[in-house]
Design a protein around this motif. Structure first.
Motif, PDB file in Angstrom:
ATOM      1  N   LYS A 131      -3.862   4.823   1.326  1.00 13.30           N
ATOM      2  CA  LYS A 131      -3.563   5.292   2.681  1.00 13.30           C
ATOM      3  C   LYS A 131      -4.468   4.613   3.708  1.00 13.30           C
ATOM      4  CE  LYS A 131      -1.673   9.893   1.651  1.00 13.30           C
ATOM      5  NZ  LYS A 131      -1.890  11.362   1.776  1.00 13.30           N
ATOM      6  N   GLU A 132      -5.761   4.480   3.338  1.00 13.56           N
ATOM      7  CA  GLU A 132      -6.695   3.824   4.249  1.00 13.56           C
ATOM      8  C   GLU A 132      -6.326   2.355   4.430  1.00 13.56           C
ATOM      9  OE1 GLU A 132     -11.512   3.124   4.862  1.00 13.56           O
ATOM     10  OE2 GLU A 132     -10.763   4.262   3.125  1.00 13.56           O
ATOM     11  N   GLN A 188      -3.347   1.134   4.150  1.00 13.42           N
ATOM     12  CA  GLN A 188      -2.135   1.109   4.965  1.00 13.42           C
ATOM     13  C   GLN A 188      -2.455   1.284   6.445  1.00 13.42           C
ATOM     14  OE1 GLN A 188       0.614   4.308   4.228  1.00 13.42           O
ATOM     15  NE2 GLN A 188       2.372   3.154   5.007  1.00 13.42           N
ATOM     16  N   GLN A 189      -3.351   2.214   6.775  1.00 16.35           N
ATOM     17  CA  GLN A 189      -3.713   2.461   8.175  1.00 16.35           C
ATOM     18  C   GLN A 189      -4.426   1.256   8.791  1.00 16.35           C
ATOM     19  OE1 GLN A 189      -6.021   6.046   7.901  1.00 16.35           O
ATOM     20  NE2 GLN A 189      -4.238   7.374   7.637  1.00 16.35           N
ATOM     21  N   ASN A 245      -3.301   9.846  -8.876  1.00 13.87           N
ATOM     22  CA  ASN A 245      -4.729   9.996  -8.625  1.00 13.87           C
ATOM     23  C   ASN A 245      -4.973  10.113  -7.122  1.00 13.87           C
ATOM     24  OD1 ASN A 245      -7.534   9.245  -8.070  1.00 13.87           O
ATOM     25  ND2 ASN A 245      -7.650   8.775 -10.273  1.00 13.87           N
ATOM     26  N   GLN A 246      -5.553  11.255  -6.705  1.00 11.58           N
ATOM     27  CA  GLN A 246      -5.713  11.515  -5.276  1.00 11.58           C
ATOM     28  C   GLN A 246      -6.658  10.509  -4.610  1.00 11.58           C
ATOM     29  OE1 GLN A 246      -3.764  13.672  -3.793  1.00 11.58           O
ATOM     30  NE2 GLN A 246      -4.576  13.054  -1.806  1.00 11.58           N
ATOM     31  N   ASN A 247      -7.724  10.128  -5.309  1.00  8.03           N
ATOM     32  CA  ASN A 247      -8.663   9.154  -4.756  1.00  8.03           C
ATOM     33  C   ASN A 247      -7.986   7.802  -4.523  1.00  8.03           C
ATOM     34  OD1 ASN A 247     -10.801  10.966  -4.710  1.00  8.03           O
ATOM     35  ND2 ASN A 247     -11.504  10.409  -6.780  1.00  8.03           N
ATOM     36  N   ILE A 260       0.818   4.208  -2.953  1.00 13.91           N
ATOM     37  CA  ILE A 260       0.684   5.650  -2.739  1.00 13.91           C
ATOM     38  C   ILE A 260       1.697   6.403  -3.592  1.00 13.91           C
ATOM     39  CG2 ILE A 260       0.931   7.493  -1.026  1.00 13.91           C
ATOM     40  CD1 ILE A 260      -0.058   5.473   1.091  1.00 13.91           C
ATOM     41  N   SER A 283       0.826  -1.209   0.000  1.00 14.24           N
ATOM     42  CA  SER A 283       0.000   0.000   0.000  1.00 14.24           C
ATOM     43  C   SER A 283       0.859   1.257   0.000  1.00 14.24           C
ATOM     44  CB  SER A 283      -0.940  -0.002   1.214  1.00 14.24           C
ATOM     45  OG  SER A 283      -0.209  -0.093   2.424  1.00 14.24           O
ATOM     46  N   LYS A 319      -4.754   7.407  -4.098  1.00 13.67           N
ATOM     47  CA  LYS A 319      -3.813   7.616  -2.980  1.00 13.67           C
ATOM     48  C   LYS A 319      -4.527   7.446  -1.635  1.00 13.67           C
ATOM     49  CE  LYS A 319      -0.267  10.733  -4.853  1.00 13.67           C
ATOM     50  NZ  LYS A 319       0.914   9.967  -4.380  1.00 13.67           N
ATOM     51  N   GLU A 320      -5.726   8.086  -1.514  1.00 13.89           N
ATOM     52  CA  GLU A 320      -6.471   8.014  -0.253  1.00 13.89           C
ATOM     53  C   GLU A 320      -6.882   6.576   0.056  1.00 13.89           C
ATOM     54  OE1 GLU A 320      -6.896  10.328   1.995  1.00 13.89           O
ATOM     55  OE2 GLU A 320      -5.699  11.686   0.750  1.00 13.89           O
ATOM     56  N   THR A 321      -7.243   5.839  -0.998  1.00 15.18           N
ATOM     57  CA  THR A 321      -7.606   4.431  -0.799  1.00 15.18           C
ATOM     58  C   THR A 321      -6.425   3.634  -0.278  1.00 15.18           C
ATOM     59  OG1 THR A 321      -9.259   4.551  -2.565  1.00 15.18           O
ATOM     60  CG2 THR A 321      -8.487   2.354  -1.937  1.00 15.18           C
TER      61      THR A 321
END
Length: 371
Positions: A222-223, A225-226, A214-216, A209, A205, A218-220
């Motif tokens: 990141k989620e 990864q968290q 693509n920001q969307n 990133i 993940s 990236k956010e996916t």
């Protein structure tokens, strides 16, 4: 009281068969005591377990008169007596007549029930080789002194009981060892498979990133990864619970290491000598684990304080945080499995677990274990 050799052999054989068949310690002792009394002229009896610190526990009794059963056998449970004193001083080696028994005298003087003319008793240590477990006491109405033959029979039964106690204790130790080995195997499997898989997902993940604009997306990533990092922390905590690491370096060091693994800043305050039997030590460690897990998951803080006070009779463990707190409805079950586990672990050693918590003002866990 005449003693018949043939009947003695029969009763010893029957008791030996019962002791060999039973696998549960206390029912075994109660059954053997009952069979012994039914096959001899002894009419009442009771068994004390006495630990290495001299603490006594009444674990079995049969046909006690009202004066001795009064208020849950309070006169047998409390006070001093010659047999226990001699046992503690390692001076009681064989079956003996008791000239006077302070526990029986106290029961008679209290006038809380009929003593059925039980005024004296015989006593014998329960042991196997060099290991000692406690005392077997027997008595009969209007009997001040028992014959040598009767004492020899009592000693033979005590020897059988002592051997059976050792057998069951060894079986329990083997079961505990097998359980530890299985938990260690499971911990290794989790570490080598699931733990490594989760770690790989966090790396993937992280790479995702970096590889997309693509920001969307990236956010996916990141989620993912968290969530995976949280799962990895949970898995490490589970592995710790299955296989405690660091207890060989001491209880406090193990608790500190576990808190560090959870990224929890821990302050420790100790009063008294921290040197416990292994069962007590592991219970304190497991309770601390559960408490620190609850703080990480529910308190919303990353700091905790532990106070441990050791007296001659008790261990007091206090774990405190200044997190969000909670309220327990006394008519409902405990709000988490962790709290129930803490309560169960404390109760298993005859201790207590209590909470003081208030919304917005943190939680204080209070554990008291007999020592």
């Amino acid at each position: 009281m005449a003693v018949n050799d043939h009947s003695n052999i029969t009763i010893l054989k029957e008791i030996a068969e019962l002791l060999n068949e039973e696998t549960d310690l206390i029912p075994m002792l109660k059954g053997a005591l009952c069979k012994f009394l039914s096959g001899t002229n002894f009419e009442t009896g009771w068994i004390f377990f006495i630990d290495e610190r001299g603490k006594i526990e009444l674990v079995a009794h049969e046909n006690l008169p009202d004066a001795l059963t009064f208020n849950n056998c309070q006169h047998l449970e409390k006070g001093g007596c010659w047999c226990v004193s001699r046992y503690r001083n390692n001076q009681l080696k064989k079956a003996s007549n008791i000239i006077e028994c302070q526990r029986i005298e106290a029961a008679i003087q209290s006038k809380t029930g009929d003593h059925a003319n039980i005024t004296h008793h015989a006593t014998v240590p329960l042991q196997s080789g060099d290991e000692r477990f406690g005392l077997l006491n027997v008595a009969s109405p209007n009997t001040v002194k028992f014959s040598e033959e009767e004492l020899e029979l009592l000693e033979s039964v005590a020897f059988q009981m002592g051997s059976a106690i050792k057998r069951i204790n060894l079986t329990k130790q083997e079961q505990k060892l097998a359980l530890v080995q299985e938990r260690n195997r499971l911990a290794r499997d989790l570490h080598d498979s699931v733990n490594q898989l989760l770690f790989s997902v966090t790396l993937t993940s992280r790479a995702g990133i970096e590889m997309t604009d693509n920001q969307n997306v990236k956010e996916t990533f990141k989620e993912i990864q968290q969530l995976t990092q949280s799962a990895l922390t949970e898995m490490r905590a589970l592995i710790w619970q299955l296989r405690p690491q660091g207890l060989e370096s001491g209880l406090l060091e193990a608790i500190k290491a576990y808190a560090e693994m959870l990224n929890t800043q821990l302050t420790v305050n100790v009063s008294g000598v921290i040197q416990f039997p292994s069962r007590v030590e592991e219970t304190l460690f497991r309770i601390s684990q559960e408490a620190l897990n609850n703080i990480r998951k529910h308190a919303g803080v990353q700091e905790a304080i532990i106070y441990m006070t050791v007296t001659q009779t008790d261990i007091l463990l206090v774990i405190k945080d200044e997190g969000r707190g909670f309220v327990i409805d006394p008519e409902k079950s405990l709000p988490s499995m962790g709290l129930q586990s803490i309560q169960d672990r404390a109760s298993a050693l005859g201790g207590t677990a209590d909470w003081v918590s208030e919304i917005g003002k943190g939680t204080e866990l209070l554990i008291r274990l007999p020592y």
